[in-house]
Design a protein around this motif. Structure first.
Motif, PDB file in Angstrom:
ATOM      1  N   ASP A 331      91.731  14.476 128.391  1.00 45.77           N
ATOM      2  CA  ASP A 331      92.513  13.389 127.812  1.00 45.77           C
ATOM      3  C   ASP A 331      91.786  12.860 126.575  1.00 45.77           C
ATOM      4  O   ASP A 331      90.569  12.995 126.458  1.00 45.77           O
ATOM      5  CB  ASP A 331      92.699  12.256 128.825  1.00 45.77           C
ATOM      6  CG  ASP A 331      93.445  12.737 130.068  1.00 45.77           C
ATOM      7  OD1 ASP A 331      94.550  13.271 129.914  1.00 45.77           O
ATOM      8  OD2 ASP A 331      92.900  12.596 131.175  1.00 45.77           O
ATOM      9  N   LYS A 332      92.521  12.227 125.680  1.00 47.16           N
ATOM     10  CA  LYS A 332      91.928  11.744 124.430  1.00 47.16           C
ATOM     11  C   LYS A 332      91.146  10.450 124.609  1.00 47.16           C
ATOM     12  O   LYS A 332      90.373  10.068 123.737  1.00 47.16           O
ATOM     13  CB  LYS A 332      93.019  11.528 123.376  1.00 47.16           C
ATOM     14  CG  LYS A 332      93.616  12.801 122.812  1.00 47.16           C
ATOM     15  CD  LYS A 332      94.707  12.486 121.798  1.00 47.16           C
ATOM     16  CE  LYS A 332      94.142  11.736 120.596  1.00 47.16           C
ATOM     17  NZ  LYS A 332      95.182  11.430 119.587  1.00 47.16           N
ATOM     18  N   GLU A 333      91.343   9.742 125.716  1.00 49.11           N
ATOM     19  CA  GLU A 333      90.764   8.411 125.896  1.00 49.11           C
ATOM     20  C   GLU A 333      89.744   8.407 127.042  1.00 49.11           C
ATOM     21  O   GLU A 333      89.721   9.294 127.877  1.00 49.11           O
ATOM     22  CB  GLU A 333      91.868   7.389 126.209  1.00 49.11           C
ATOM     23  CG  GLU A 333      92.946   7.285 125.150  1.00 49.11           C
ATOM     24  CD  GLU A 333      94.052   8.325 125.287  1.00 49.11           C
ATOM     25  OE1 GLU A 333      94.837   8.489 124.333  1.00 49.11           O
ATOM     26  OE2 GLU A 333      94.112   9.009 126.343  1.00 49.11           O
ATOM     27  N   TRP A 334      88.904   7.347 127.089  1.00 48.24           N
ATOM     28  CA  TRP A 334      88.113   7.078 128.287  1.00 48.24           C
ATOM     29  C   TRP A 334      89.111   6.755 129.398  1.00 48.24           C
ATOM     30  O   TRP A 334      90.093   6.048 129.169  1.00 48.24           O
ATOM     31  CB  TRP A 334      87.206   5.860 128.113  1.00 48.24           C
ATOM     32  CG  TRP A 334      86.268   5.816 126.955  1.00 48.24           C
ATOM     33  CD1 TRP A 334      86.313   4.929 125.923  1.00 48.24           C
ATOM     34  CD2 TRP A 334      85.105   6.612 126.729  1.00 48.24           C
ATOM     35  NE1 TRP A 334      85.266   5.137 125.060  1.00 48.24           N
ATOM     36  CE2 TRP A 334      84.497   6.165 125.529  1.00 48.24           C
ATOM     37  CE3 TRP A 334      84.516   7.669 127.413  1.00 48.24           C
ATOM     38  CZ2 TRP A 334      83.342   6.732 125.005  1.00 48.24           C
ATOM     39  CZ3 TRP A 334      83.364   8.246 126.893  1.00 48.24           C
ATOM     40  CH2 TRP A 334      82.791   7.782 125.720  1.00 48.24           C
ATOM     41  N   ASN A 335      88.858   7.227 130.601  1.00 48.26           N
ATOM     42  CA  ASN A 335      89.757   6.946 131.721  1.00 48.26           C
ATOM     43  C   ASN A 335      88.977   6.438 132.922  1.00 48.26           C
ATOM     44  O   ASN A 335      87.833   6.858 133.166  1.00 48.26           O
ATOM     45  CB  ASN A 335      90.511   8.220 132.125  1.00 48.26           C
ATOM     46  CG  ASN A 335      91.837   8.358 131.401  1.00 48.26           C
ATOM     47  OD1 ASN A 335      92.849   7.853 131.844  1.00 48.26           O
ATOM     48  ND2 ASN A 335      91.816   9.042 130.265  1.00 48.26           N
ATOM     49  N   VAL A 336      89.614   5.555 133.672  1.00 48.29           N
ATOM     50  CA  VAL A 336      89.067   5.073 134.944  1.00 48.29           C
ATOM     51  C   VAL A 336      90.151   5.277 135.992  1.00 48.29           C
ATOM     52  O   VAL A 336      91.287   4.835 135.804  1.00 48.29           O
ATOM     53  CB  VAL A 336      88.682   3.579 134.871  1.00 48.29           C
ATOM     54  CG1 VAL A 336      88.092   3.114 136.206  1.00 48.29           C
ATOM     55  CG2 VAL A 336      87.700   3.333 133.731  1.00 48.29           C
ATOM     56  N   GLY A 408      88.809   3.391 147.634  1.00 48.69           N
ATOM     57  CA  GLY A 408      88.026   2.275 147.114  1.00 48.69           C
ATOM     58  C   GLY A 408      87.139   2.644 145.944  1.00 48.69           C
ATOM     59  O   GLY A 408      86.639   1.762 145.241  1.00 48.69           O
ATOM     60  N   ASP A 409      86.927   3.949 145.706  1.00 48.70           N
ATOM     61  CA  ASP A 409      86.044   4.396 144.622  1.00 48.70           C
ATOM     62  C   ASP A 409      86.798   4.462 143.291  1.00 48.70           C
ATOM     63  O   ASP A 409      87.983   4.805 143.247  1.00 48.70           O
ATOM     64  CB  ASP A 409      85.488   5.799 144.905  1.00 48.70           C
ATOM     65  CG  ASP A 409      84.619   5.850 146.151  1.00 48.70           C
ATOM     66  OD1 ASP A 409      84.290   4.776 146.694  1.00 48.70           O
ATOM     67  OD2 ASP A 409      84.258   6.976 146.557  1.00 48.70           O
ATOM     68  N   CYS A 410      86.082   4.186 142.206  1.00 48.64           N
ATOM     69  CA  CYS A 410      86.626   4.328 140.856  1.00 48.64           C
ATOM     70  C   CYS A 410      85.817   5.376 140.093  1.00 48.64           C
ATOM     71  O   CYS A 410      84.595   5.256 139.974  1.00 48.64           O
ATOM     72  CB  CYS A 410      86.580   3.009 140.100  1.00 48.64           C
ATOM     73  SG  CYS A 410      87.718   1.744 140.726  1.00 48.64           S
ATOM     74  N   ILE A 411      86.508   6.393 139.590  1.00 48.23           N
ATOM     75  CA  ILE A 411      85.879   7.462 138.820  1.00 48.23           C
ATOM     76  C   ILE A 411      86.011   7.151 137.334  1.00 48.23           C
ATOM     77  O   ILE A 411      87.095   6.838 136.847  1.00 48.23           O
ATOM     78  CB  ILE A 411      86.536   8.827 139.108  1.00 48.23           C
ATOM     79  CG1 ILE A 411      86.356   9.216 140.587  1.00 48.23           C
ATOM     80  CG2 ILE A 411      85.998   9.909 138.183  1.00 48.23           C
ATOM     81  CD1 ILE A 411      84.970   9.686 140.949  1.00 48.23           C
ATOM     82  N   PHE A 412      84.891   7.252 136.598  1.00 47.35           N
ATOM     83  CA  PHE A 412      84.920   7.139 135.147  1.00 47.35           C
ATOM     84  C   PHE A 412      84.946   8.544 134.546  1.00 47.35           C
ATOM     85  O   PHE A 412      84.111   9.387 134.870  1.00 47.35           O
ATOM     86  CB  PHE A 412      83.697   6.376 134.629  1.00 47.35           C
ATOM     87  CG  PHE A 412      83.540   6.451 133.133  1.00 47.35           C
ATOM     88  CD1 PHE A 412      84.395   5.752 132.297  1.00 47.35           C
ATOM     89  CD2 PHE A 412      82.557   7.257 132.564  1.00 47.35           C
ATOM     90  CE1 PHE A 412      84.271   5.838 130.918  1.00 47.35           C
ATOM     91  CE2 PHE A 412      82.426   7.345 131.186  1.00 47.35           C
ATOM     92  CZ  PHE A 412      83.283   6.637 130.358  1.00 47.35           C
ATOM     93  N   ILE A 413      85.931   8.787 133.665  1.00 43.96           N
ATOM     94  CA  ILE A 413      86.132  10.109 133.066  1.00 43.96           C
ATOM     95  C   ILE A 413      85.892  10.001 131.563  1.00 43.96           C
ATOM     96  O   ILE A 413      86.661   9.349 130.850  1.00 43.96           O
ATOM     97  CB  ILE A 413      87.569  10.612 133.317  1.00 43.96           C
ATOM     98  CG1 ILE A 413      87.901  10.539 134.806  1.00 43.96           C
ATOM     99  CG2 ILE A 413      87.772  12.022 132.771  1.00 43.96           C
ATOM    100  CD1 ILE A 413      89.379  10.386 135.100  1.00 43.96           C
ATOM    101  N   PRO A 414      84.836  10.625 131.040  1.00 46.48           N
ATOM    102  CA  PRO A 414      84.587  10.558 129.592  1.00 46.48           C
ATOM    103  C   PRO A 414      85.729  11.171 128.786  1.00 46.48           C
ATOM    104  O   PRO A 414      86.373  12.126 129.228  1.00 46.48           O
ATOM    105  CB  PRO A 414      83.300  11.384 129.420  1.00 46.48           C
ATOM    106  CG  PRO A 414      82.638  11.330 130.759  1.00 46.48           C
ATOM    107  CD  PRO A 414      83.766  11.334 131.749  1.00 46.48           C
TER     108      PRO A 414
END
Length: 635
Positions: A331-336, A408-414
């Motif tokens: 993806d073009k953006e930071w994603n959570v 409950g977990d949040c993944i950060f995707i560069p």
């Protein structure tokens, strides 16, 4: 006599309609014939030019590729091209393949059902993997490599995830931005949603409290470039839209999935982890400069002046049961991505390291030397459930990260990082996600004012396109800022100091824009024009009593949440299938006041403790080519 006249009248109208249909059909067939002739002539020219250069085999196919760099191939395109190169009998056989100069054994490998014919699906699969297929070693068929025809990542063990998983209390945003944005690493914020109401969104609770919410639907098993993935969806919900209650009643066993915008009422129950704050609203990186990119004033300042509030560009809602999985894409953006129920497995691979060894589906969209200007999203064609490591042999040497996400977990995707995600259980999965622009930067001064002791609700984060749960679902429409820039150009061309109704009407009725064809469009355009003009400072006695004029310099005085309505309803590409006949319900002043009041109350009780400054500052690095990779590109 009356019935007789009526009958004759209806028959006459029917005959007229049939004549008109016949004429329209003839016109359509003529246009289609002209298009087909044009396509054929274009292929003929390409084929002739390629053969004059002495090209054959895979070089010939590359020269014939009319799609690369613009879009992924039409699903039937590669099949039609092979037939065109061959005997043009409407089938693709070994004779056609050999006419192109392609290796015979490659035909037999991609003819997966062994019937002697290359089907449309088989031709598409081969064409999308032809770069690695050039150098595949078919002697490995008898002794396949480790992980062949097994799920993503089976070719080797993942890199260590140590240091990528966090448990509360999370680090200061400064440390997170330095390690994960500067360092280009994914992360798993374990338990980020624990204690929030969204963790109680069971099927029954969703139907009871949010069953009225309208949602956009997509296939559970993503099939980019292959419209056959939409068969279930098209038969059950042709508009690709159902409310949550209808969806949960109909979705079992069907290939359809809620991939929509989360409405404000639900977003109040989702946490935005404080570790992700401090994306400055004062400054951002300038895409018009070159890496390492210079700063400029932020294009989306916060309406209430919360400079520490990272700008959320879009926030999404995901609901599905059964099996779901994505393609291998970026993806073009930071994603959570925050999982509220279920379990997922994430695979991450750094495209800056492996770009030259990958065949991108669209091509020329990923720009490793200037990544803030990536032209679009892209993906690598493969079956994530059964990766063909004979064809995709270069994957075997590629390192990757694996993160397991629990409820409950949040993944950060560069941003721009290749990733693939798969659901690991058959129960209901609900998730919320959001994205923010890679131009966003960490700034120490603004972070000093941020309320870091407690997480804010996602609804308080002034998402660019907020959603009420009804009306137009604002996913994929033009950026409000781009609309304002267009309006500025139109005013300059018309030499207008103040925005006129005529110029505004022109801007919102181009192409297939909703406001061009919706019922009572003139009245709706005029009402929207009045709402926008009300932010001007010039008042006139002429015309309507108390009329306010908005000058060109004052366009940015209008809140972006209001420009969002003009941008969505005035998008010249027209509405998505799920939005036909719909209007966008923008964020009201009452809702925005609720958001700002909540944040101000939190700021009043926040303790701004002095945080020790890291020895390593945040560099706000956004280009990740290594010196070795740069030298390889230059060569």
């Amino acid at each position: 006599r009356h019935l007789s006249r009526s009958f004759v009248s209806h028959v006459t109208l029917l005959l007229l309609a049939m004549v008109r249909f016949r004429d329209a059909f003839k016109t359509f067939m003529l246009m289609w014939a002209q298009f087909a002739i044009g396509q054929s002539a274009s292929l003929e020219r390409r084929l002739k030019a390629a053969k004059e250069r002495g090209l054959s085999g895979y070089d010939l196919i590359d020269a014939m590729d009319v799609w690369y760099g613009s879009n992924s191939p039409d699903f039937k395109g590669p099949y039609n091209q092979l037939d065109f190169i061959g005997n043009r009998d409407g089938r693709v056989t070994l004779d056609d393949w050999q006419a192109a100069g392609l290796p015979t054994d490659h035909f037999h490998y991609f003819d997966t059902n062994g019937d002697g014919f290359m089907s449309v699906d088989e031709a598409h699969s081969w064409h999308q993997q032809r770069k690695p297929a050039r150098t595949m070693n078919l002697s490995e068929v008898e002794n396949p490599p480790v992980g062949h025809l097994k799920p993503m990542g089976s070719w080797k063990a993942p890199l260590s995830s140590e240091g990528l998983e966090y448990r509360k209390p999370y680090p200061h945003p400064r440390e997170f931005w330095r390690k994960h944005m500067d360092g280009y690493l994914p992360a798993n914020l374990k338990g980020a949603q624990h204690g929030w109401p969204s963790m109680n969104w069971t099927r029954e609770e969703l139907v009871k409290r949010f069953g009225w919410v309208d949602a956009k639907l997509e296939p559970k098993v993503e099939g980019r470039g292959n419209d056959t993935a939409y068969a279930d969806l098209d038969s059950i919900a042709p508009s690709h839209r159902l409310n949550v209650s209808e969806y949960l009643r109909l979705e079992e066993g069907k290939n359809m999935y809620v991939v929509s915008i989360i409405p404000q009422q639900m977003a109040w129950e989702v946490a935005h982890p404080a570790v992700l704050l401090c994306g400055s609203r004062r400054n951002q990186l300038n895409r018009d400069t070159k890496p390492p990119y210079k700063k400029k004033t932020h294009e989306y300042p916060h309406e209430a002046g919360f400079d520490w509030m990272t700008h959320v560009f879009e926030a999404n809602l995901w609901i599905a049961t059964g099996y779901t999985r994505s393609q291998f894409h970026y993806d073009k953006e930071w994603n959570v991505n925050c999982l509220l129920s279920g379990t997922k497995r994430w695979i991450f691979l750094d495209p800056f390291k492996y770009d030259s060894d990958l065949q991108w589906s669209r091509g020329r969209k990923f720009r490793p030397r200037d990544p803030l200007n990536n032209a679009w999203t892209d993906w690598v064609y493969l079956d994530p459930d059964r990766v063909d490591l004979i064809v995709q042999h270069k994957l075997r040497n590629m390192d990757y990260y694996e993160l397991i996400q629990e409820a409950g977990d949040c993944i950060f995707i560069p941003y721009a990082m290749l990733h693939q995600v798969q659901k690991l259980d058959d129960g209901m999965q609900v998730a919320a996600s959001w994205m923010f622009l890679p131009e966003s930067i960490y700034e120490e001064e603004v972070c000093k004012e941020a309320p870091l002791q407690e997480d804010l609700p996602l609804a308080a984060m002034d998402t660019l396109f907020m959603y009420s749960g009804r009306g137009l679902i604002p996913q994929g429409y033009q950026d409000p800022l781009n609309f304002v820039n267009k309006l500025t150009r139109y005013m300059a061309q018309s030499k207008e100091e103040y925005l006129s109704l005529e110029t505004f009407t022109k801007a919102v009725t181009e192409g297939d824009a909703i406001l061009r064809s919706i019922r009572n469009s003139k009245k709706k355009i005029k009402n929207l024009y009045k709402r926008i003009s009300a932010f001007g400072t010039e008042r006139s006695e002429a015309g309507e009593a108390g009329q306010v004029w908005l000058s060109r310099k004052e366009l940015r005085r209008v809140p972006l949440r209001l420009w969002a309505k003009a941008a969505a309803e005035g998008d010249d590409e027209g509405p998505l299938p799920c939005d036909r006949g719909q209007e966008y319900q923008d964020c009201s002043d009452e809702e925005f006041k609720k958001m700002t009041d909540f944040v101000r109350a939190r700021l009043e009780t926040a303790k701004h403790e002095e945080q020790p400054t890291s020895a390593e500052p945040v560099l706000n690095r956004r280009s990740y080519l290594t010196p070795k990779r740069k030298r390889k590109e230059e060569l």
